[in-house]
Design a protein around this motif. Structure first.
Motif, PDB file in Angstrom:
ATOM      1  N   VAL A  56       0.847  -1.190   0.000  1.00  9.84           N
ATOM      2  CA  VAL A  56       0.000   0.000   0.000  1.00  9.84           C
ATOM      3  C   VAL A  56       0.881   1.239   0.000  1.00  9.84           C
ATOM      4  N   PRO A  57       0.746   2.133  -0.982  1.00  9.94           N
ATOM      5  CA  PRO A  57       1.615   3.314  -1.034  1.00  9.94           C
ATOM      6  C   PRO A  57       1.354   4.272   0.120  1.00  9.94           C
ATOM      7  N   THR A  58       2.368   4.995   0.495  1.00 15.76           N
ATOM      8  CA  THR A  58       2.238   5.992   1.564  1.00 15.76           C
ATOM      9  C   THR A  58       2.668   7.365   1.053  1.00 15.76           C
ATOM     10  N   ASP A  59       2.370   7.626  -0.214  1.00 16.86           N
ATOM     11  CA  ASP A  59       2.677   8.923  -0.810  1.00 16.86           C
ATOM     12  C   ASP A  59       1.444   9.428  -1.559  1.00 16.86           C
ATOM     13  N   GLU A  60       1.635  10.370  -2.447  1.00 11.17           N
ATOM     14  CA  GLU A  60       0.511  10.976  -3.163  1.00 11.17           C
ATOM     15  C   GLU A  60      -0.235   9.995  -4.063  1.00 11.17           C
ATOM     16  N   SER A  61       0.359   8.834  -4.324  1.00  9.45           N
ATOM     17  CA  SER A  61      -0.321   7.845  -5.158  1.00  9.45           C
ATOM     18  C   SER A  61      -1.356   7.036  -4.391  1.00  9.45           C
ATOM     19  N   HIS A  62      -1.403   7.167  -3.068  1.00 13.62           N
ATOM     20  CA  HIS A  62      -2.416   6.475  -2.265  1.00 13.62           C
ATOM     21  C   HIS A  62      -3.798   6.882  -2.759  1.00 13.62           C
ATOM     22  N   LEU A  63      -4.676   5.910  -2.956  1.00 13.71           N
ATOM     23  CA  LEU A  63      -5.956   6.177  -3.608  1.00 13.71           C
ATOM     24  C   LEU A  63      -6.827   7.133  -2.798  1.00 13.71           C
ATOM     25  N   VAL A  64      -6.810   7.026  -1.482  1.00 17.78           N
ATOM     26  CA  VAL A  64      -7.581   7.967  -0.662  1.00 17.78           C
ATOM     27  C   VAL A  64      -7.080   9.390  -0.901  1.00 17.78           C
TER      28      VAL A  64
END
Length: 293
Positions: A56-64
């Motif tokens: 799960v990404p933890t940058d601006e690419s995170h879907l939320v």
């Protein structure tokens, strides 16, 4: 600085014949806590719905975050900095609307930051991420939704499900990508199959809302499930077995989770569910909820 907590339900799309048109909200939830900060972005993923947090990404690419940014742009809101804590219980890539739930969470948080109630544009913003509105509308509004597009706009109407229906899900360990399973669908289907699905999809709305005794007929599908069977043979076999036992069962969304629309909250004794995590998930009737914290 101020913050919010968003709670969003899972969803099951299609319900058999209602391909990209029907969605049902289910009471398994992702919870995201948002705190405004002085600047920057921090994301804590506390779990990832039966999967590891490492993917799960933890940058601006995170879907939320992507959905929240899009909603803020639409609403002309400019938050200084964001700190998100994501508690995920909706399993990823299992056909229970985890992506739509993330998008709905972001959109709903954007509306909360703007101090605006959710409106028709909220559904449009959420559905644009997936290209169809069935899962997103179910997570937004709760209950049963009928979704469609019209002149470039995504639309949905909520229908109150019958209280007697007690959904049960059987979630396998393996994952399934919507992009992969859509690739298994043919560009054309026989006219008789299209007509069958149109009639059964209409019947499904009546069955879920008022006539649960019609669910077996209403959940028959000729439009997509057989074409995708090779992607999840165990799930396909479980659907067939349950239906042979008189249980209205379908593949949930793009799979591989199996949805059974029971009246008892349990599956018949003797049905082999080895390899599946089976749970009753009552219908969620409220949709996404955002509270200040």
């Amino acid at each position: 600085m101020s913050g919010f907590r968003a709670t969003v339900p899972a969803s099951s799309a299609n319900l058999g014949p209602g391909f990209d048109a029907l969605g049902l909200a289910l009471s398994r939830y992702d919870v995201v806590e948002l705190q405004l900060t002085e600047g920057g972005l921090k994301i804590e993923v506390l779990d990832a719905g039966a999967g590891g947090v490492e993917d799960v990404p933890t940058d601006e690419s995170h879907l939320v975050v992507r959905a929240l940014r899009r909603a803020c742009e639409h609403l002309d809101v400019r938050p200084p900095g964001l700190h998100l804590r994501c508690h995920n219980s909706i399993p990823h890539a299992r056909g229970l609307g985890s992506s739509a739930a993330a998008v709905v969470t972001g959109v709903a948080l954007g509306y909360a930051l703007a101090e605006r109630p959710l409106d028709a544009d909220a559904l449009q913003l959420a559905a644009e991420f997936e290209g169809h509105a069935d899962n997103a509308a179910a997570s937004l509004f709760g209950g049963l939704v009928v979704a469609w597009s019209e002149n470039g706009r995504f639309r949905a109407e909520r229908v109150e499900p019958n209280a007697a229906i007690r959904p049960v899900v059987a979630v396998p360990a393996e994952k399934s990508a919507t992009s992969t399973t859509r690739g298994l669908l043919p560009p054309r289907v026989p006219h008789a199959d299209a007509a069958h699905s149109a009639g059964r999809a209409a019947l499904a709305v009546l069955a879920v809302a008022e006539r649960p005794e019609l669910l077996m007929a209403a959940t028959e599908d000729r439009l997509h499930q057989d074409y995708r069977a090779e992607a999840y043979p165990a799930s396909t076999e479980l659907v067939r077995t349950l239906r042979a036992h008189g249980v209205p069962a379908t593949i949930s969304g793009a799979g591989p989770t199996v949805l059974a629309l029971t009246l008892t909250g349990i599956l018949p004794a003797g049905v082999d569910v080895t390899g599946f995590d089976v749970a009753e998930l009552p219908v969620d009737r409220d949709g996404v909820q955002v509270v200040a914290r």
